[in-house]
Every structure is written in C-alpha cells, then in structure tokens.
Enzyme design. Structure first.
Site, PDB file in Angstrom:
ATOM      1  CG  ASP A 190       7.694 -10.975  -6.481  1.00  0.00           C
ATOM      2  OD1 ASP A 190       6.944 -10.005  -6.357  1.00  0.00           O
ATOM      3  OD2 ASP A 190       7.300 -12.155  -6.418  1.00  0.00           O
ATOM      4  CD  GLU A 203       6.625  -7.588  -3.111  1.00  0.00           C
ATOM      5  OE1 GLU A 203       5.483  -7.187  -3.349  1.00  0.00           O
ATOM      6  OE2 GLU A 203       6.983  -8.758  -3.323  1.00  0.00           O
TER       7      GLU A 203
END
Ligand SMILES: *[C@@H]1O[C@H](CO)[C@@H](O)[C@H](O)[C@H]1NC(C)=O
Ligand SMILES: *[C@@H]1O[C@H](CO)[C@@H](O)[C@H](O)[C@H]1NC(C)=O
Ligand SMILES: *[C@@H]1O[C@H](CO)[C@@H](O)[C@H](O)[C@H]1NC(C)=O
Ligand SMILES: CC(=O)N[C@H]1CO[C@H](CO)[C@@H](O)[C@@H]1O
Ligand SMILES: [Ca+2]
Ligand SMILES: [Ca+2]
Length: 590
Positions: A239, A308
């Site tokens: 993330d 990401e």
C-alpha cells in the site's frame, strides 16, 4: 511428460507451452525471452481484489469476515479466478477501515481469528487459489504498541516514527515544522502532548508514518513479511509505497497554484514527501526478501509483490527494473484505466494509454492493467453501465495481468445517493456534509450483491456497515447466473478465453480505427488471431477493419456483450462491422 517434473509447481499446461516455445514459435517482445521465467504463475493471471468488509458476512454482525470469504472461494474457483488480494484483515481500530494497523500479526477480531485465516488459506490451496495480503508499510495505527512505546521514548523505539520539534512563530506560538499536508486533508503533522513533539502522518492523524530511515523499523517489517509468508501467502500488495520516505531536511513544499485552500492536499506539489529515490531501494529490498524466501521454499509458488503508487510512468517502470537492471516489484500497479481515461475519452486516449505502458515497461516484464479498486468509482459509474462488458473485454484480452475489483464482474454500480448519516469514509467525514459526495469512497465499497434476499445475501444483520445498493434486487450474482446473457457470463467467458496460449503469449498490436473505435489483435503461431474491437462512444458506428487486419478476412464472434445484437459463433464481415454504443466484441479471425 516425465513425472517428477510435475511436482515442481509448473502446471502441465505450462510445460506444453514451453514445448511450443522450444519449437521456435515467435513470441512477442512483451514477454520474457526466458520461457522458464515467463510461464510463472503470476505473469498472466487475473488478480481479484476482495474488500473483506463488504464481501460476505458469516455471523450476522453486518460486517464481512474471513469465514465469509472462505465460504465464497468456491465462487471464485467456478468463475475461473486463481488469485485474490485481500484488503487489510489485520488488527485495527478501523479509523481508515484496516489501513490503520495496530498489530501486523493479528487478525482483526470482527474479521475472525488466526484459525479462520488458516482455514481460508487451506481452502484456497485446495481450490487452486493463491492469496495475496495487503501490506501497509507507510504507517501503523496510533494504537500500535510501537507508537505507544515511541511516544514514551522507550529505548529502542524512540525513532520508530517521524518526530519533530515545533516551530515557534513570532507570537511565541507552537507551529508545525513545515507546510506538508495529509493526503486526507489538513496538516500532515499532529502535536503529541506526551512527547511534546509533532509526528508525521501522510494519511489520517491516527496513521503515524513509520520511519524507514531507522534500520530497526525495516527489520521489524521484514519480520512481518516473513511471518505471513510462513503462513502460506503467495505475496503482498503493498500500500501507498511511494509515501514511505520524506526529505530529512523538512523544507516546505512548493505551492501548486491548483487551489487556494492551504489544507487541501493539492495545495502543494509533493516533491519532498512522495516518490523519493529511497522508495525504490526499499522495493528492491523486499523483492530480495521474497526471492530469497521463494528459493528456500521451492515447494510453493514464486512469492510476489504488487505495489500501489499513483506515480509517473518512469517511476513505475523503475519499480519493475531500474536502470542498472535491479528488479523490484513484479507488478507495479498500472492505474491508467482509472486515472487517465474516463467516459469522455476517445479511441486515441485508450490506445495511447495502453501503448505508453508497454513502451515504458522494461523488456521482459509482465504488463498489468487495473480496472478498479476500493478507492475509485466503479467501471459502471466511470464509463456508464452500458460500457461494463467492453471494459472487461479490454481488461481481459490485453497482454499480461488483469486486476478486477470485486463486483466488477457483475457491473455493480456506485451507490452515489448514499446519505451523510450512512457515510463512514474518513476523508468524506473530514470535508463535512456539504462536500462529502465529492470525495467519499463509500459508494464503491457497498456490500457484494449475491442475490435478491435481504441485504443482497451479504448479511443477515438488521443493519450492514454500509448500506447495500438498492439496485440489488435486479443486479445480483444469482440473477446473472440464471439469465441467458449477463455481465457475469461475459466475464466468465473472457476468463475461459484467457486460458488459451494465444492470450498468454500472443503478439500484440493496437490501433485507433476511427476517432471512437479502437481494435487490437493477439496473434501466435498457428492459432487464429483474436481481435478485440471497442466503441468508446455513445453512438452506433460502422467500421472497416480490413486495413487493420491487413486483408479482408472473416471474423467469428467469440465473446459479445449483454446488449449485443451478435451471438458467439456468428460470422461477421471485417469490412463493415457495425458496433452499438459502447459495444465491445471479441472475435476470432479465420
Ligand atoms: C463537488 O462536486 C460537485 C458535483 O460534481 C461539483 O459541482 C463541485 O464543483 C465540487 N466541489 C468541489 C469543491 O470540488
Ligand atoms: C429472487 O431471485 C430468485 C432466484 O433468482 C427468483 O426466483 C425470484 O423471482 C426473485 N424474486 C424477486 C422478487 O425478484
Ligand atoms: C475497407 O477498407 C479496404 C482497405 O482499406 C478497402 O479496400 C475497402 O474498399 C473498404 N471497404 C468498404 C466497404 O469501405
Ligand atoms: C488503493 C488503496 O489501497 N489505497 C489506499 C492507500 O493508502 C491509504 C492509507 O493507507 C488507504 O486509505 C487507501 O485505501
Ligand atoms: Ca461478520
Ligand atoms: Ca512516509
């Protein structure tokens, strides 16, 4: 086929492909020259993102959970999904719905127990589904032990987070050290009374940024990665990776001129808080850790990472492999279908976005295409409900990896009319009742629509954590399975088509046919070429594909959309192909 080979995780099908390759068949420059590497499991798979809170509630508390997911793995298997990534399932006070982790090694109790997780892994293994977990390294929760210890300056933990003394202004008042803002609005600095210092938080104030300049933090997070690898996961989706490092000199960021609101994230240009060169080194460090684990545990699949980062193309290309040939992320997420095209885009925009990824991606890597996620409006809401099949055709017939957000296989829609009282997303709550709809991510996070029972079969609770989209009575999996034609059936047919060698290895060309129609072709050895044609406008059109196909040939429909006038198996003339508004077609060229 020599039996012992089968044991070493290379499926029989891949061996057949390898044999095909050895015969000297042409192979696209988009795929690895090393056949052994290319046929690895993750290079052409569909990764299905499950948002656990909204997938399936097993115990009637209105919140999706791990046993719920386990009970629906059979559905993934039936659909042809072989890999899934789960948004965070770890212990969390749920300020940012699991992206604020208070213990990286515990399961959030409302999602289940470690035993539930182990059962999920076992069941997935049984069904041939690989599990990828979300790894959230940038920040922990402020309720994490590490943060409490760091705030108390406990020896060894003093520098686990980014602590800075205040600036004192001309009135003698305490001010944050600089003008950095949180992605979620307001200053990125929060005063801590106990420690009498500010700490950095690039997201909510309950998500303090970890300090990766401290080797103890790097080591602690490596241990977390190893902990879950040992539990049998196939890798991680990492993330917000580009937010991991900040400039140590703490200079103000320059103003962007985009907005007058100094609390908005867009107020400054993030040259000191995003995409620092140290990020790449960390990605490469984790790749090394994963590769090392894979080689020590060859009985399992290659462990991979997907990263990401909403970052520039050259930055993302370096994640794949830097200028010195050092490899990083197997799959730096390609968000161009989310960020760079929309309902107003024409054929050239789509072609350009596909080509630019393929041009910048270093040779020998697998492309990836993300069509949706829990942070962005759904396909039906971005491109219009009539474009759902065409967008899934695009996603599924391009070379490389496809990433589907749960519900997109049904064409689920954002629940845009959700009320303020039902709104829970932190950035939406932050901006208040007037503006929450502009930023809320709740509309794309509503529960999965399984059937037409109460709460769409998601839960037996009286109230679910987010309301179900009221269209569930018509739009649900059960109805789509029963209907002669449905988005789900189109999606399933596309997954089936992907299994053929041509979809894995086929050479790829793409062109705008007109302003509003583009087409691409996959061709490989002795296979019939596969053609995808998409009309991205809201009008009907007649196109002539002869030039694109080199010579007029016959097209046979392989997959057609729900609203299409064409049927699979039907023959079409390439010189005059009529496409309905937003129609997509996948054809075989014979
Ligand atoms: C919020 O959204 C509305 C409707 O899309 C738009 O007109 C308005 O300009 C947006 N406001 C802000 C501050 O972004
Ligand atoms: C609900 O779904 C079932 C099964 O698909 C169907 O038989 C039934 O007619 C549906 N009921 C309504 C009210 O749509
Ligand atoms: C289609 O294009 C081909 C090649 O450019 C051309 O020869 C042919 O006449 C066109 N046919 C029609 C019906 O426009
Ligand atoms: C797409 C995605 O997962 N985005 C996440 C990025 O990180 C923030 C903070 O952890 C989350 O709120 C987003 O959901
Ligand atoms: Ca539950
Ligand atoms: Ca950071």
């Amino acid at each position: 086929m020599y039996a012992p080979l089968i044991r070493i995780r290379i499926p029989l099908f891949s061996l057949l492909l390898a044999l095909l390759l050895c015969q000297g068949s042409s192979m696209s420059s988009l795929v690895k020259s090393d056949a052994e590497d290319f046929i690895d499991w993750w290079q052409h798979t569909v990764f299905y993102q499950i948002y656990p809170r909204s997938f399936k509630d097993s115990n009637g508390d209105g919140i999706g959970d791990l046993p719920g997911i386990t009970s629906k793995l059979q559905y993934l298997a039936e659909t042809g999904i072989t890999a899934t990534w789960l948004s965070p399932i770890f212990q969390s006070p749920m300020v940012d719905f699991g992206y604020d982790i208070s213990d990286y090694r515990q399961i959030q109790p409302e999602y289940g127990t470690m035993e539930d997780f182990e059962q999920l892994i076992d069941k997935a293994y049984e069904l041939g589904i690989k599990i990828i977990l979300d790894f959230v390294p940038n920040h922990s929760s402020d309720e994490h032990e590490w943060f409490k210890k760091s705030a108390a300056k406990e020896p060894g933990y003093e520098d686990y987070y980014v602590w800075v003394d205040p600036k004192i202004d001309e009135n003698g008042d305490r001010q944050p050290p600089n003008n950095w803002q949180s992605v979620f609005y307001g200053s990125a600095w929060e005063w801590h009374e106990g420690r009498q210092q500010y700490y950095l938080h690039q997201f909510t104030k309950e998500q303090p940024d970890l300090n990766y300049r401290n080797p103890a933090v790097v080591q602690a997070m490596d241990d977390v990665i190893l902990f879950w690898l040992n539990k049998g996961v196939a890798g991680f989706r990492i993330d917000a990776v580009n937010h991991m490092f900040e400039k140590e000199s703490l200079e103000d960021e320059p103003l962007s001129g985009k907005t007058k609101d100094p609390l908005s994230y867009d107020y400054t240009t993030h040259i000191y808080t995003k995409d620092l060169p140290e990020v790449l080194e960390m990605v490469q460090h984790w790749r090394h850790l994963l590769d090392d684990f894979s080689s020590k545990h060859p009985e399992g699949p290659t462990r991979i990472m997907m990263t990401e980062a909403y970052a520039g193309l050259t930055t993302l290309a370096d994640y794949y492999e830097d200028r010195n040939g050092v490899r990083g992320s197997q799959l730096p997420f390609n968000f161009h279908f989310i960020t760079d095209v929309n309902g107003d885009s024409d054929a050239r925009d789509f072609v350009y976005n596909v080509e630019k990824w393929l041009i910048y991606m270093p040779r020998g890597h697998a492309a990836n295409w993300v069509m949706g996620n829990h942070d962005n409006p759904r396909v039906a809401s971005r491109f219009g409900p009539s474009a759902v099949d065409a967008m899934n055709m695009l996603l599924m017939t391009l070379p490389g990896v496809a990433v589907t957000y749960n519900g997109e296989e049904l064409g689920m829609e954002d629940y845009r009319d959700m009320r303020w009282e039902d709104t829970v997303d932190p950035p939406a709550r932050n901006v208040g009742e007037q503006l929450f709809r502009n930023v809320s991510r709740d509309p794309e996070r509503t529960p999965f629509q399984w059937n037409n029972a109460s709460h769409a079969g998601f839960s037996e609770a009286t109230k679910t954590w987010l309301p179900v989209h009221p269209n569930y009575r018509e739009l649900n999996l059960e109805a789509q399975k029963a209907a002669p034609k449905s988005h789900y059936k189109v999606y399933k047919a596309l997954i089936e088509l992907r299994k053929s060698a041509i979809m894995r290895l086929g050479r790829f060309t793409i062109e705008p046919i007109s302003r509003w129609v583009f087409a691409f072709k996959r061709s490989f050895a002795n296979f019939d070429s596969i053609i995808t044609v998409i009309n991205v406008s809201d009008k009907e059109q007649l196109v002539n594909l002869s030039e694109f196909l080199n010579q007029p040939k016959k097209l046979v429909v392989e997959v057609a959309g729900v609203e299409s006038a064409y049927q699979p198996g039907q023959s079409l003339a390439a010189i005059a192909l009529s496409l309905a508004p937003h129609e997509g077609l996948v054809c075989r060229l014979v």
